[in-house]
Design an enzyme around this catalytic site. Structure first.
Site, PDB file in Angstrom:
ATOM      1  N   CYS A  80       0.837  -1.209   0.000  1.00 42.84           N
ATOM      2  CA  CYS A  80       0.000   0.000   0.000  1.00 42.84           C
ATOM      3  C   CYS A  80       0.873   1.262   0.000  1.00 42.84           C
ATOM      4  O   CYS A  80       0.537   2.260  -0.665  1.00 42.84           O
ATOM      5  CB  CYS A  80      -0.935  -0.001   1.202  1.00 42.84           C
ATOM      6  SG  CYS A  80      -2.268  -1.234   1.065  1.00 42.84           S
ATOM      7  N   CYS A 100      -3.791  13.533   7.513  1.00 34.33           N
ATOM      8  CA  CYS A 100      -2.461  13.621   8.117  1.00 34.33           C
ATOM      9  C   CYS A 100      -1.527  14.434   7.228  1.00 34.33           C
ATOM     10  O   CYS A 100      -1.485  14.252   6.009  1.00 34.33           O
ATOM     11  CB  CYS A 100      -1.884  12.226   8.331  1.00 34.33           C
ATOM     12  SG  CYS A 100      -0.295  12.237   9.202  1.00 34.33           S
ATOM     13  N   CYS A 130      17.317  20.103 -23.917  1.00 29.62           N
ATOM     14  CA  CYS A 130      18.499  20.587 -23.204  1.00 29.62           C
ATOM     15  C   CYS A 130      18.277  20.423 -21.704  1.00 29.62           C
ATOM     16  O   CYS A 130      17.193  20.735 -21.195  1.00 29.62           O
ATOM     17  CB  CYS A 130      18.781  22.055 -23.530  1.00 29.62           C
ATOM     18  SG  CYS A 130      20.252  22.706 -22.695  1.00 29.62           S
ATOM     19  N   CYS A 166      23.070  29.607 -23.030  1.00 26.54           N
ATOM     20  CA  CYS A 166      23.358  28.270 -22.521  1.00 26.54           C
ATOM     21  C   CYS A 166      24.495  27.642 -23.318  1.00 26.54           C
ATOM     22  O   CYS A 166      24.832  28.081 -24.424  1.00 26.54           O
ATOM     23  CB  CYS A 166      22.095  27.417 -22.624  1.00 26.54           C
ATOM     24  SG  CYS A 166      22.304  25.718 -22.079  1.00 26.54           S
ATOM     25  N   CYS A 204      12.064  35.722 -17.969  1.00 27.09           N
ATOM     26  CA  CYS A 204      10.819  35.087 -18.424  1.00 27.09           C
ATOM     27  C   CYS A 204      11.044  33.809 -19.210  1.00 27.09           C
ATOM     28  O   CYS A 204      10.073  33.151 -19.602  1.00 27.09           O
ATOM     29  CB  CYS A 204       9.995  36.067 -19.251  1.00 27.09           C
ATOM     30  SG  CYS A 204      10.713  36.480 -20.868  1.00 27.09           S
ATOM     31  N   CYS A 255     -29.387  53.823 -32.593  1.00 27.50           N
ATOM     32  CA  CYS A 255     -29.552  52.556 -31.860  1.00 27.50           C
ATOM     33  C   CYS A 255     -28.226  51.856 -31.589  1.00 27.50           C
ATOM     34  O   CYS A 255     -28.197  50.826 -30.927  1.00 27.50           O
ATOM     35  CB  CYS A 255     -30.479  51.619 -32.629  1.00 27.50           C
ATOM     36  SG  CYS A 255     -29.743  50.927 -34.144  1.00 27.50           S
ATOM     37  N   CYS A 261     -23.307  55.027 -52.112  1.00 28.53           N
ATOM     38  CA  CYS A 261     -24.052  56.173 -51.604  1.00 28.53           C
ATOM     39  C   CYS A 261     -23.793  56.381 -50.131  1.00 28.53           C
ATOM     40  O   CYS A 261     -23.745  55.428 -49.348  1.00 28.53           O
ATOM     41  CB  CYS A 261     -25.542  55.944 -51.852  1.00 28.53           C
ATOM     42  SG  CYS A 261     -26.587  57.288 -51.252  1.00 28.53           S
ATOM     43  N   CYS A 268     -25.638  60.350 -42.447  1.00 34.06           N
ATOM     44  CA  CYS A 268     -24.574  60.454 -43.445  1.00 34.06           C
ATOM     45  C   CYS A 268     -23.398  59.576 -43.024  1.00 34.06           C
ATOM     46  O   CYS A 268     -22.916  59.672 -41.899  1.00 34.06           O
ATOM     47  CB  CYS A 268     -24.120  61.906 -43.576  1.00 34.06           C
ATOM     48  SG  CYS A 268     -22.664  62.127 -44.637  1.00 34.06           S
TER      49      CYS A 268
END
Length: 505
Positions: A154, A178, A224, A240, A250, A290, A300, A315
């Protein structure tokens, strides 16, 4: 030594860790040492970086064990718990010890870090006859001082799940609720017959050591296994031993002069749907009444909103009410009317933002595409150099100027690539921006001339002009290298003096 004869101790196991160490060199190499022996890599003098070191994987273990031993000797805390605590403090023993001495006592210090372990507790297993709390069979069981008893099978299955599936470097007792941790040596003793899982456990521990240590980074190159050590928070480029140059902060490809934050913003801007929105703003208009989105489908300028509940006529040019235009339709003499001024300003701003983005993205992407086909040109130049050596009897040494020119050209293209998102976020009104743009222009022009010399003239030049071409390529290579360093130095000085002003676009 386990029953199978496999030494499971942490100190000796790494030395036989062949799957991860066969490819590695024998010693760590400092930046100063490598710059003189790695002919294939160029390093900017303006990276503003302290000496960094490159380690192979098994060089990390003595470092880790030394820090753990020192903290354990001072605090009296077991080694495995010290390792876990150091990970929480990013492997800064000074910060950990300061917190330890500020606490009332050792146990309160551990409770605050969510480690519930009395300092006088033995972390080793005790074996006796009893009932396993998992399979409920009566047989020989093992337990920590928490008294939770489990049989060997186990224990092994539990550890296989925690390490194999969950990839945990902190293994606690399997008893319900635990939080007592198993010592590393205890874990390894259960894995004595499972070498592959033991290797993975060591790898997880070392991964945790590197990832939680602010002064260490795994090299991001594929396959690598080197680790780079540099100063905490350093955002400069490091190289490297495998030749990969990346940002220490980063772990992205080296992106000077662009900061990590602006690189993240630029990448998101290029990848997400924000520019689709900009296109809609530039090519569609909202109905002034709207606010429905309208795309013009004819010549046009008299627009009628198709929303049946609206049908507003306006327009397209000025967004003003069509009723105000009267017979002045073609000259649109209502351009400055208050009813359309705000709408026109919004449209103009959206178009300007889109035009600006497209300008910088086009130039950024042009250099990115050039770096993508880098290998193709490298192969062509290599073939040409071999041809010159074989059939024109040009020595290998005499051809090395081509190799250096190629390296400098692509170093320059990579720098130029990131100067465009850098410029995109810059405040154009600053005088320092004009100096930057002049340096950028000089480098861009010189790089293109060098590229022309390599990609066209060198591939076709006859013997009579080869010597003249060699001098021309060498001179232009040196000039490009100088201009690249000047640009990066100027950018770094701007950061040091807080002279750059950026817009969060």
């Amino acid at each position: 030594m386990s029953e199978s004869g496999f030494d499971t101790s942490l100190s000796t196991f790494i030395s036989s860790w062949h799957p991860f160490t066969d490819r590695l060199v024998d010693a760590s190499v400092s930046f100063a040492e490598r710059s003189s022996i790695m002919d294939d890599s160029l390093h900017f003098e303006t990276q503003n970086v302290a000496d960094f070191k490159v380690f192979k994987v098994d060089d990390l273990l003595p470092q880790m064990r030394a820090v753990i031993a020192e903290v354990a000797a001072i605090t009296g805390i077991p080694d495995t718990i010290c390792r876990i605590l150091l990970g929480q403090y990013r492997w800064s023993k000074e910060t950990l010890l300061e917190s330890f001495y500020d606490a009332e006592d050792g146990e309160s210090f551990l409770r605050k870090r969510k480690i519930f372990l009395p300092l006088d507790t033995d972390a080793t297993l005790k074996t006796e006859q009893g009932i396993c709390e998992i399979c409920y069979e009566e047989l020989q069981v093992s337990s920590l001082s928490c008294k939770h008893t489990f049989c060997s099978d186990c224990w092994s299955q539990y550890l296989e799940t925690r390490i194999g599936s969950d990839a945990k470097d902190q293994v606690s007792c399997p008893g319900a609720g635990c939080q007592m941790y198993l010592d590393d040596e205890v874990v390894l003793s259960f894995l004595s017959r499972k070498r592959e899982l033991a290797v993975k456990y060591h790898r997880i521990i070392l991964d945790s050591f590197v990832q939680s240590n602010s002064c260490l980074r795994w090299c991001p190159a594929a396959n690598c296994t080197y680790v780079v050590q540099s100063e905490e928070g350093n955002g400069s480029g490091v190289t490297c031993n495998c030749g990969k140059t990346f940002c220490f902060k980063c772990s992205s490809d080296w992106h000077g002069p662009l900061t990590c934050l602006h690189l993240k913003m630029w990448t998101k801007k290029c990848n997400d749907d924000s520019e689709t929105s900009n296109w809609m703003n530039a090519n569609t208009k909202d109905c002034p009444k709207c606010h429905g989105v309208i795309e013009k489908n004819g010549g046009c300028n008299h627009i009628t909103c198709k929303n049946m509940a609206c049908s507003y006529e306006f327009c397209w040019v000025c967004l003003g009410p069509w009723s105000e235009h009267g017979t002045s339709y073609y000259s649109c003499n209502r351009y400055d009317s208050s009813s359309s001024k705000d709408a026109r300003a919004k449209e103009s701003n959206a178009r300007e933002l889109l035009t600006r983005y497209v300008f910088y993205y086009t130039r950024f992407n042009n250099h990115r595409q050039s770096t993508v086909i880098k290998q193709k040109l490298s192969d062509s130049l290599q073939h040409r150099m071999e041809y010159m050596q074989t059939y024109r009897h040009v020595s290998f040494i005499d051809m090395q100027y081509v190799k250096r020119a190629f390296q400098v050209m692509y170093e320059s293209r990579e720098v130029l690539m990131y100067t465009y998102p850098f410029a995109y976020y810059l405040d154009q009104a600053c005088n320092i921006t004009k100096i930057f743009e002049q340096n950028q222009r000089d480098l861009e022009q010189a790089t293109e001339i060098l590229g022309e010399l390599l990609e066209r003239r060198f591939m076709k030049e006859d013997d009579a002009n080869l010597e003249d071409l060699k001098h021309e390529v060498i001179n232009k290579t040196n000039y490009v290298d100088q201009r690249m360093k000047a640009l990066l130095k100027h950018c770094q000085e701007g950061y040091d003096q807080c002279a750059w002003k950026f817009h969060e676009r």
